[in-house]
Design an enzyme around this catalytic site. Structure first.
Site, PDB file in Angstrom:
ATOM      1  N   HIS A 123      42.025  46.912  36.720  1.00 31.76           N
ATOM      2  CA  HIS A 123      41.986  46.922  38.191  1.00 31.76           C
ATOM      3  C   HIS A 123      43.199  47.721  38.676  1.00 31.76           C
ATOM      4  O   HIS A 123      44.242  47.735  38.013  1.00 31.76           O
ATOM      5  CB  HIS A 123      42.100  45.464  38.652  1.00 31.76           C
ATOM      6  CG  HIS A 123      41.896  45.225  40.103  1.00 31.76           C
ATOM      7  ND1 HIS A 123      42.882  45.450  41.036  1.00 31.76           N
ATOM      8  CD2 HIS A 123      40.830  44.761  40.787  1.00 31.76           C
ATOM      9  CE1 HIS A 123      42.429  45.123  42.235  1.00 31.76           C
ATOM     10  NE2 HIS A 123      41.179  44.703  42.118  1.00 31.76           N
ATOM     11  N   ASP A 148      46.410  39.913  32.884  1.00 28.02           N
ATOM     12  CA  ASP A 148      45.858  39.773  34.227  1.00 28.02           C
ATOM     13  C   ASP A 148      44.639  38.863  34.092  1.00 28.02           C
ATOM     14  O   ASP A 148      43.570  39.301  33.672  1.00 28.02           O
ATOM     15  CB  ASP A 148      45.474  41.161  34.752  1.00 28.02           C
ATOM     16  CG  ASP A 148      44.654  41.098  36.032  1.00 28.02           C
ATOM     17  OD1 ASP A 148      44.287  39.985  36.461  1.00 28.02           O
ATOM     18  OD2 ASP A 148      44.364  42.172  36.591  1.00 28.02           O
ATOM     19  N   GLN A 167      40.221  37.355  36.599  1.00 29.55           N
ATOM     20  CA  GLN A 167      38.777  37.145  36.460  1.00 29.55           C
ATOM     21  C   GLN A 167      38.419  36.086  35.424  1.00 29.55           C
ATOM     22  O   GLN A 167      37.236  35.831  35.207  1.00 29.55           O
ATOM     23  CB  GLN A 167      38.075  38.475  36.107  1.00 29.55           C
ATOM     24  CG  GLN A 167      38.059  39.480  37.225  1.00 29.55           C
ATOM     25  CD  GLN A 167      37.283  39.012  38.470  1.00 29.55           C
ATOM     26  OE1 GLN A 167      36.511  38.059  38.417  1.00 29.55           O
ATOM     27  NE2 GLN A 167      37.511  39.678  39.581  1.00 29.55           N
ATOM     28  N   LYS A 197      40.272  33.321  43.876  1.00 24.96           N
ATOM     29  CA  LYS A 197      39.149  33.548  42.952  1.00 24.96           C
ATOM     30  C   LYS A 197      38.820  32.270  42.185  1.00 24.96           C
ATOM     31  O   LYS A 197      38.022  32.286  41.239  1.00 24.96           O
ATOM     32  CB  LYS A 197      39.490  34.678  41.973  1.00 24.96           C
ATOM     33  CG  LYS A 197      39.563  36.062  42.637  1.00 24.96           C
ATOM     34  CD  LYS A 197      39.793  37.137  41.612  1.00 24.96           C
ATOM     35  CE  LYS A 197      40.292  38.437  42.211  1.00 24.96           C
ATOM     36  NZ  LYS A 197      39.267  39.197  42.903  1.00 24.96           N
ATOM     37  N   CYS A 250      37.906  48.796  42.882  1.00 23.50           N
ATOM     38  CA  CYS A 250      39.324  49.005  42.533  1.00 23.50           C
ATOM     39  C   CYS A 250      39.503  49.379  41.061  1.00 23.50           C
ATOM     40  O   CYS A 250      40.486  48.974  40.417  1.00 23.50           O
ATOM     41  CB  CYS A 250      40.189  47.784  42.855  1.00 23.50           C
ATOM     42  SG  CYS A 250      40.151  47.311  44.573  1.00 23.50           S
TER      43      CYS A 250
HETATM   44  N1  PMP Z   1      42.986  42.018  38.710  1.00 24.66           N
HETATM   45  C1  PMP Z   1      41.662  41.831  38.623  1.00 24.66           C
HETATM   46  C2  PMP Z   1      40.991  41.943  37.276  1.00 24.66           C
HETATM   47  C3  PMP Z   1      40.930  41.550  39.778  1.00 24.66           C
HETATM   48  O1  PMP Z   1      39.606  41.381  39.699  1.00 24.66           O
HETATM   49  C4  PMP Z   1      41.605  41.450  41.018  1.00 24.66           C
HETATM   50  C5  PMP Z   1      40.864  41.153  42.297  1.00 24.66           C
HETATM   51  N2  PMP Z   1      39.688  41.890  42.466  1.00 24.66           N
HETATM   52  C6  PMP Z   1      42.973  41.635  41.048  1.00 24.66           C
HETATM   53  C7  PMP Z   1      43.635  41.915  39.867  1.00 24.66           C
HETATM   54  C8  PMP Z   1      43.754  41.556  42.303  1.00 24.66           C
HETATM   55  O2  PMP Z   1      43.777  40.259  42.798  1.00 24.66           O
HETATM   56  P1  PMP Z   1      44.358  39.945  44.237  1.00 24.66           P
HETATM   57  O3  PMP Z   1      43.646  40.872  45.187  1.00 24.66           O
HETATM   58  O4  PMP Z   1      43.987  38.522  44.468  1.00 24.66           O
HETATM   59  O5  PMP Z   1      45.814  40.180  44.202  1.00 24.66           O
END
Ligand code: PMP
Length: 416
Positions: A130, A207, A210, A233, A372
């Site tokens: 991401h 990270d 997910q 999430k 993203c």
């Molecule tokens: N890493 C991953 C794998 C994600 O899916 C996301 C959110 N789509 C993020 C980071 C970022 O998370 P946040 O917007 O809650 O900071």
């Protein structure tokens, strides 16, 4: 035996806890919420905790020498303990409340990165990250002159571990990767990556945005050095996230943000930082979102992560079947055994945004775009995908509806 009895959990009973799932949208179409990788919904128990806190136990934390502040502080610290237990962290002080995964990763890139990374050092990422696990490292590279390397993936969206081995060297300082890809759904072999990274002398940041709500997070089993995830999430309010780090690393790192709460002492021209976790929690923290996260974890624990994971597998299998029946649908990502409840796909002749719009008309919420992950989409040779992502309150009927709605959408486009 009825079909329900064979499922690992009863989605209908659990759905009753989520007021928003009973909503109808547009002209009285039932909402089918399949955008859980973007954010989940909240059960009544979490909403009630938020209301109760604001109605009876809210004040600023840690600073009051008064009853209400003690109440609020107790709830906030209980939530921290809940997170500690949830991720099997050795100590409560290693659990830092941030505002989300993005901030957690930026904290490490700024604080640990600036103090430890020099020109010529290398950071290893993956092609499937991401943007929030890419851009902070690109910014670190711009500040320090370090080099970024990326573990490539197969056409099916799996990391190529032999190539990873070739990237590791004494110059590698950190490996940062997602436990689960937010597009491919790939469940990455975190323990194996950590083992290989550590033997090359590198640290590992996971990270877990997910995976945290969908499968167990055991920071000690992973043997990782930093783990980041977001409350929104995992049934909690937006505005709170977690960074877990090994105590010796966090102790040695300089503070990220400066301000109130993160200091022991301040003079006009200098300060002494506070101990963990306060050192990394400058300013007023996300008090009620963190307390809500505690309630969300209680809820997830009651449903059981093993049940959630097994049930999502049932949903994902059904999704693969119904999408195959539509025809002209290409699912990106690995084989079912290696993926979580995330199904991203393209439909022949229909742009992903059009797919999402046509599904929305039938009440089905999916996401469309690059999610993203522009470098991943470039690697896959596509500009956008539509993504359906599941949680335990989704039903097999909803997945069937997705299939029917997609077949209709294809039909609409064929007529145009
Ligand atoms: N890493 C991953 C794998 C994600 O899916 C996301 C959110 N789509 C993020 C980071 C970022 O998370 P946040 O917007 O809650 O900071």
């Amino acid at each position: 035996m009825n079909a329900l009895a064979t499922l690992p959990l009863d989605p209908q009973t659990l759905r009753a806890d989520f007021p928003i799932l009973a909503t109808t949208i547009h002209d009285n179409v039932p909402l089918v919420y399949l955008d859980n990788a973007a954010t989940t919904q909240r059960p009544r128990q979490v909403i009630q905790t938020i209301v109760d806190t604001y109605e009876r136990r809210y004040a600023n934390v840690h600073r009051g020498i008064h009853w209400l502040s003690d109440q609020s502080t107790d709830l906030f610290e209980e939530a921290r303990e809940g997170v500690r237990a949830f991720i099997n962290a050795p100590a409560r002080e290693e659990v830092i409340f941030t505002h989300g995964t993005t901030e957690s990763i930026n904290l490490v890139a700024r604080s640990w990165g600036d103090a430890n990374v020099r020109a010529g050092d290398e950071i290893v990422l993956t092609v499937m990250e991401h943007h929030s696990n890419l851009v902070p490292w690109q910014q670190l590279a711009a500040r320090t002159g370090c080099t970024l390397r990326h573990i490539p993936i197969t056409d099916d969206g799996e990391l190529i571990l032999d190539e990873f081995d070739k990237l590791l060297s004494p110059r590698t300082r950190l490996v940062a990767l997602a436990s689960v890809s937010n597009v491919l759904g790939t469940i990455n072999p975190v323990e194996e990556i950590v083992r290989r990274a550590h033997s090359a002398g590198a640290l590992v940041l996971v990270d877990a945005a997910q995976s945290a709500a969908h499968m167990p997070t055991d920071v000690q089993r992973w043997n990782a050095d930093f783990v980041a995830f977001s409350g929104h999430k995992m049934l909690a309010p937006s505005g709170v996230g977690v960074l877990w780090g090994r105590r010796e690393l966090l102790d040695a790192m300089p503070p990220f943000l400066g301000g109130g709460s993160m200091i022991r002492r301040v003079k006009v021209d200098s300060f002494e930082p506070a101990d963990l976790p306060a050192k990394f929690e400058a300013g007023t923290p996300p008090i009620v979102p963190a307390i809500g996260l505690g309630a969300a974890i209680d809820y997830i624990n009651a449903v059981g992560l093993a049940n959630i994971h097994a049930y999502e597998d049932v949903l994902t299998r059904r999704a693969h079947t119904v999408l195959a029946e539509v025809g002209g649908v290409r699912i990106v990502g690995p084989a079912l055994e290696k993926k979580a409840g995330i199904v991203s796909f393209t439909v022949e002749g229909v742009h992903a945004h059009d797919v999402a719009q046509l599904l929305d008309r039938q009440g089905i919420a999916v996401r469309a775009g690059h999610h993203c992950t522009m470098p991943l989409h470039k690697r896959l040779g596509i500009t956008a995908t539509a993504r359906a992502s599941f949680y335990f309150y989704n039903t097999l009927d909803e997945i069937n509806l997705l299939g029917r709605a997609l077949a209709d959408a294809k039909h609409v486009f064929r007529r145009r």
